[in-house]
Design an enzyme around this catalytic site. Structure first.
Site, PDB file in Angstrom:
ATOM      1  N   GLU A   1      34.217  22.475 -43.152  1.00 39.39           N
ATOM      2  CA  GLU A   1      34.240  21.008 -43.186  1.00 39.39           C
ATOM      3  C   GLU A   1      33.204  20.556 -42.164  1.00 39.39           C
ATOM      4  O   GLU A   1      33.440  20.630 -40.962  1.00 39.39           O
ATOM      5  CB  GLU A   1      35.656  20.512 -42.869  1.00 39.39           C
ATOM      6  CG  GLU A   1      35.907  19.126 -43.399  1.00 39.39           C
ATOM      7  CD  GLU A   1      35.856  18.084 -42.312  1.00 39.39           C
ATOM      8  OE1 GLU A   1      34.774  17.465 -42.152  1.00 39.39           O
ATOM      9  OE2 GLU A   1      36.874  17.903 -41.629  1.00 39.39           O
TER      10      GLU A   1
ATOM     11  N   CYS B   1      34.157  12.696 -38.928  1.00 39.76           N
ATOM     12  CA  CYS B   1      33.200  13.078 -39.984  1.00 39.76           C
ATOM     13  C   CYS B   1      33.205  12.081 -41.125  1.00 39.76           C
ATOM     14  O   CYS B   1      32.259  12.041 -41.909  1.00 39.76           O
ATOM     15  CB  CYS B   1      33.555  14.445 -40.538  1.00 39.76           C
ATOM     16  SG  CYS B   1      33.527  15.709 -39.290  1.00 39.76           S
TER      17      CYS B   1
HETATM   18  C1  SIN Z   1      37.103  14.787 -39.272  1.00 40.76           C
HETATM   19  O1  SIN Z   1      36.518  13.965 -38.603  1.00 40.76           O
HETATM   20  O2  SIN Z   1      36.617  15.915 -39.432  1.00 40.76           O
HETATM   21  C2  SIN Z   1      38.433  14.541 -39.919  1.00 40.76           C
HETATM   22  C3  SIN Z   1      38.775  13.134 -40.057  1.00 40.76           C
HETATM   23  C4  SIN Z   1      40.117  12.914 -40.687  1.00 40.76           C
HETATM   24  O3  SIN Z   1      40.819  13.851 -41.086  1.00 40.76           O
HETATM   25  O4  SIN Z   1      40.478  11.769 -40.819  1.00 40.76           O
END
Ligand code: SIN
Length: 479
Positions: free
Chosen positions: A247, A281
């Protein structure tokens, strides 16, 4: 507060006794020291996980589900403690820390439900001379390398499906936020999770990651973090053919069509963009606003951004905490300077805000308009509270801009016309779409991206699938 590592059910320091400091993200003061481990400790953790595998995978589905439910309940009952540790080492507002604990508990509840479905399936064969039965077997020992932006949730979304599937796990948390992981390890140990089922090792990321990829017993690695590191892990995983879930970075477009409810879109923009100070992300990174509503959107958004209290996460009024590092602040400055040099207009923010007794990493929510694809902020993920806004004339142009990046994690679309909402949601090239919402994360859904945002899914039944290796048995039927 537990500062040692959990390896094979034992609380351990580094073999050479070395430690590294963990700082309060707001004040920069050291709050703990944790073991600085390397290859040897990483391999001992694998040994522990390998020894525990046979017994764990033999547990009944109901037993594994019971453990997962107990972990969910323990996280909920320790919400306050976890939220304070998350806020201390990560800096996010306490309310967001609490939200993260609830989100993490949901991963365990979801995995508990799904674990009960992991039984063998009969498959209809086209030949009457054989009977087919497929078995969902655990892939084996698995590794997790987790980031600092969600110190608990990113671990939860890797540990919950791994345990549900019958795998045992080794975890390396981010160097900036290991305390949450060690508290999590303490909770698991107190619940009576058998020794070695989950092991937590803190320390040198390259040495630990490489040891796990080279070992041969680690059959899967799940990583959340940068695309740069994801590429390194892909190369490292080749030799032992380790399965990966990655991810990686995102670069989400936030598209507001001319018929959108502007007030609702602004609320969603504020919630999505400034959550975790823009350090997720899935944060909207490129705002694409229809000409007809552009000025109204900008006015409302700038007003709302200016009102957001910036401060220490422990102050209950705070909505935006500090950035995680000086590098994060420098990247914000670089993106803003580049945008302004290339013709953008600064509407609010643009610099850090002094917070008494704290580091100079509290960046004001920043909005620039007249953004364009020539600017770095439209080409790279900022991972900070910068909202660059561009206008568009027609939808196809917005979709073209949205898709002109190799990243493909999340996108946001706003329209009151359900047909157009569906059409644009389908046209954007990514794994997750927020349609008339800025908050898209859900432990029951298949979270994950495409292209440079990685591959593999986390959450719900899709998350568990990543930890399974299906075996089918074809039994001959003799007349
Ligand atoms: C992430 O920033 O990698 C995950 C964000 C989320 O699960 O809301």
């Amino acid at each position: 507060m537990e500062n040692r590592n959990l390896i094979s059910g034992e609380w351990r320091g580094a073999l050479d006794g070395s430690t590294f400091g963990v700082c309060d993200a707001a004040t920069g003061r050291e709050i703990a020291r944790v073991p600085h481990c390397h290859e040897m400790e990483a391999l001992e953790a694998v040994e522990g996980a390998a020894n525990a595998l046979g017994a764990w995978r033999s547990r009944s589905l109901e037993e594994r589900a019971q453990f997962l439910r107990a972990i969910a309940a323990a996280l909920r009952s320790h919400e306050d403690q976890f939220a304070h540790v998350i806020t201390a080492e990560n800096g996010k507002p306490l309310s967001e820390g609490r939200g993260e604990v609830a989100y993490s508990a949901d991963y365990f509840s979801s995995a508990a439900d799904e674990a009960l479905q992991l039984h063998a399936i009969n498959i209809r064969s086209r030949s009457e001379l054989r009977v087919l039965r497929a078995h969902p077997e655990p892939i084996g020992v698995v590794a997790a390398i987790t980031p600092w932006n969600f110190p608990l949730a990113m671990m939860a979304r890797k540990t919950a499906p791994a345990l549900a599937a019958g795998c045992t796990q080794v975890i390396k948390p981010a160097e900036l936020t290991p305390l949450t992981a060690l508290l999590f390890a303490r909770v698991l140990a107190d619940l009576g999770l058998p020794p070695g089922v989950v092991n937590v090792v803190t320390g040198d990321p390259a040495a630990i990651g490489q040891a796990w990829l080279d070992d041969g017993r680690v059959r899967k690695l799940s990583f959340t973090g940068s695309t740069r590191v994801g590429r390194l892990l892909m190369r490292g995983a080749a030799e032992q053919v380790v399965r990966l879930s990655l991810e990686l970075g995102g670069h989400a477009p936030f598209i507001v069509l001319r018929d959108a409810n502007v007030a609702a879109a602004v609320d969603a923009a504020v919630a999505g963009k400034f959550r975790a100070a823009g350090q997720t992300c899935v944060c909207p990174n490129r705002f694409l606003i229809a000409d007809e509503i552009h000025d109204e959107f900008v006015e409302r958004f700038v007003t709302a951004a200016r009102l957001l209290p910036v401060g220490r996460g422990l102050d209950l009024a705070t909505r935006v905490g500090p950035l995680i590092s000086d590098e994060a602040v420098a990247r914000m400055r670089r993106h803003i300077d580049d945008a302004l040099a290339k013709g953008a207009t600064l509407r609010t923010g643009g610099s850090t805000i002094a917070v008494e007794g704290c580091v100079d990493r509290f960046f004001a929510p920043t909005v620039v308009t007249e953004a364009s694809s020539r600017m770095v902020c439209f080409q790279e993920e900022t991972f900070g509270p910068l909202a660059p806004i561009a206008r568009f004339h027609d939808e196809s142009h917005a979709i073209q801009i949205a898709n002109e990046t190799p990243f493909g994690l999340a996108a946001y679309v706003f329209s009151e016309d359900s047909t157009r909402l569906a059409a644009v949601s389908e046209a954007v090239n990514c794994g997750i779409v927020g349609a008339n919402t800025g908050i898209i994360s859900d432990a029951y859904a298949p979270f994950g991206g495409r292209g440079w945002s990685g591959f593999g899914r986390e959450g719900g039944r899709w998350g568990i699938e990543e930890y399974l290796s299906w075996k089918y048995v074809c039994t001959g039927v003799h007349g």
